[in-house]
Design an enzyme around this catalytic site. Structure first.
Site, short mmCIF file in Angstrom:
data_model
loop_
_atom_site.label_atom_id
_atom_site.label_comp_id
_atom_site.label_asym_id
_atom_site.label_seq_id
_atom_site.Cartn_x
_atom_site.Cartn_y
_atom_site.Cartn_z
N ARG A 1 40.94 108.21 -49.92
CA ARG A 1 41.23 107.12 -50.86
C ARG A 1 40.25 107.17 -52.01
O ARG A 1 39.05 107.44 -51.82
CB ARG A 1 41.15 105.76 -50.17
CG ARG A 1 41.71 104.63 -51.05
CD ARG A 1 41.78 103.30 -50.31
NE ARG A 1 40.51 102.61 -50.33
CZ ARG A 1 40.39 101.27 -50.31
NH1 ARG A 1 41.47 100.51 -50.27
NH2 ARG A 1 39.21 100.71 -50.31
N GLU B 1 42.78 94.52 -52.04
CA GLU B 1 42.63 93.26 -51.32
C GLU B 1 43.20 92.10 -52.13
O GLU B 1 42.50 91.19 -52.56
CB GLU B 1 41.17 93.02 -50.93
CG GLU B 1 40.67 94.01 -49.90
CD GLU B 1 39.29 93.68 -49.35
OE1 GLU B 1 39.01 94.02 -48.20
OE2 GLU B 1 38.49 93.07 -50.10
N GLU C 1 41.10 99.83 -45.05
CA GLU C 1 39.63 99.80 -45.02
C GLU C 1 39.21 99.40 -43.61
O GLU C 1 39.76 98.45 -43.03
CB GLU C 1 39.06 98.77 -46.00
CG GLU C 1 39.29 99.09 -47.46
CD GLU C 1 38.59 98.08 -48.37
OE1 GLU C 1 37.69 97.35 -47.88
OE2 GLU C 1 38.94 98.02 -49.56
#
Length: 391
Positions: A90, A180, A290
């Site tokens: 990522r 997020e 994550e």
């Protein structure tokens, strides 16, 4: 993951509030839920996505950090995780960050390195000049601040960004629409829970669709899978609240992405329940975008860490903050993901496992993640690196 400046209570961002839902048109994407044949194929490979976010890597190398594998050989960090079995990397990208942090140019260079190591790309644009998380999602300086102008800017920026990755031979495999995004993006226009009590779900959905459209336009004939990433790994009710709204508003996506940090998001049992519920409720696979876990409570640079001995780690009795305990945690995490019905537990991306002392989360600040890494303070790989294995 939030920057260290994020207040702890910001992670409870008001997802229990009621909102009016409005259905709007969207872009049709092919569903990604596994058929029986696909599930059987995935069972053979256990987890189809195993990787890490290594966005701090160039800065650490520039600071003189070197990495060694389990045998003690000095190698680039992306080569070490690839040799251990990783298949994705990522890459975070900010619009106009402080000098040296990951802008478009640095992100493209990281992608070339990842490609040479045999890693596919997960692209994580923050749509900010610096950190974006549930406590803050500011509009980049110089971008429009009205919905119409911002919507077009998001589409064009995303199109050009994804096109740049494709043009250099490092196409995006998974496109993450924001980072997020539990409380929205591009505040205040796309903010879900502002202080005045209003909720901007329609505006938020419009901006998401613009970015997704741009990503598909930039990718051309090799469209990436689209992931929506929130930070509610073990929080079932909050996850339902977010994705119930998203599906009602017909935002198109392929993958449910979650951050899972046990100190904020609950036990592995909580995680399992939430992932299994999401797959059943939305017919989409899940990916831990994550995740991290401590291997020590010591502080590598002596300047403070996010996770200290006072942190509440629900499974600490099973997985102590030691190298062996960390390795055990990742093994248990794999088992949770493999156990998601229908082969729909895609895998995991460890967050900044290489972020050992040497680079701060902002210029002049500390390395607040240095006890959550998969390398010790000297850069030597820890046993948890084996979590990237294929079978």
């Amino acid at each position: 993951m939030p920057s260290p400046s994020t207040p702890a209570n910001s992670r409870e961002s008001g997802l229990s509030r009621r909102a009016a839902l409005a259905a709007v048109g969207g872009i049709a994407l092919t569903g990604f839920a596994a058929s029986p044949a696909q599930a059987a194929k995935r069972a053979d490979t256990a987890l189809s996505i195993r990787g890490a976010d290594l966005s701090f890597l160039p800065q650490l190398e520039e600071a003189g950090v070197h990495y060694r594998d389990l045998a003690g050989r000095v190698r680039p960090a992306e080569r070490i995780i690839a040799a251990a079995g990783a298949n994705h990397q990522r890459i975070r990208v900010w619009v106009d960050p402080p000098a040296g942090y990951t802008d478009r140019k640095r992100a493209l260079a990281l992608a070339r390195r990842a490609h040479r190591a045999g890693l596919k790309i997960v692209l994580d644009p923050h749509y900010c000049d610096f950190w974006a998380d549930p406590s803050k999602q500011p509009i980049p300086a110089g971008w429009p601040t009205d919905l119409a102008g911002l919507t077009e800017k998001v589409r064009i920026y995303t199109r050009d960004l994804v096109r740049d990755f494709a043009a250099q031979g490092t196409p995006v495999d998974i496109f993450q629409m924001g980072n997020e995004i539990t409380a929205g993006i591009l505040w205040p226009v796309g903010q879900l829970y502002p202080a005045d009590g209003s909720q901007h779900w329609d505006e938020f959905a419009t901006l998401l669709k613009a970015g997704i459209t741009g990503a598909l336009q930039g990718a051309g004939r090799r469209p990436p899978k689209v992931m929506l990433h929130i930070d509610r790994g073990g929080k079932l009710a909050d996850t339902r609240w977010f994705f119930d709204n998203i599906t009602t508003l017909q935002v198109p996506f392929d993958i449910i992405g979650q951050s899972y940090y046990p100190m904020w998001h609950g036990s592995l049992a909580d995680l399992r329940a939430n992932l299994e519920d999401s797959v059943a409720r939305y017919g989409k696979p899940v990916l831990l975008a994550e995740v991290s876990y401590p291997w020590t409570f010591e502080d590598g640079d002596g300047r403070g860490n996010i996770v200290t001995p006072d942190a509440v780690l629900p499974d600490l009795d099973r997985f102590p903050a030691t190298p062996a305990g960390q390795a055990g945690f990742y093994q248990a995490l794999r088992e949770v993901l493999v156990g998601v019905p229908g082969g729909n537990g895609l895998g995991f991306l460890v967050w900044e496992p290489e972020w050992i002392p040497g680079v701060g989360w902002e210029p002049g600040a500390e390395a607040s993640n240095d006890n959550l890494t998969q390398f010790d303070f000297t850069g030597r790989a820890l046993p948890s690196i084996r979590a990237y294995r294929k079978p």
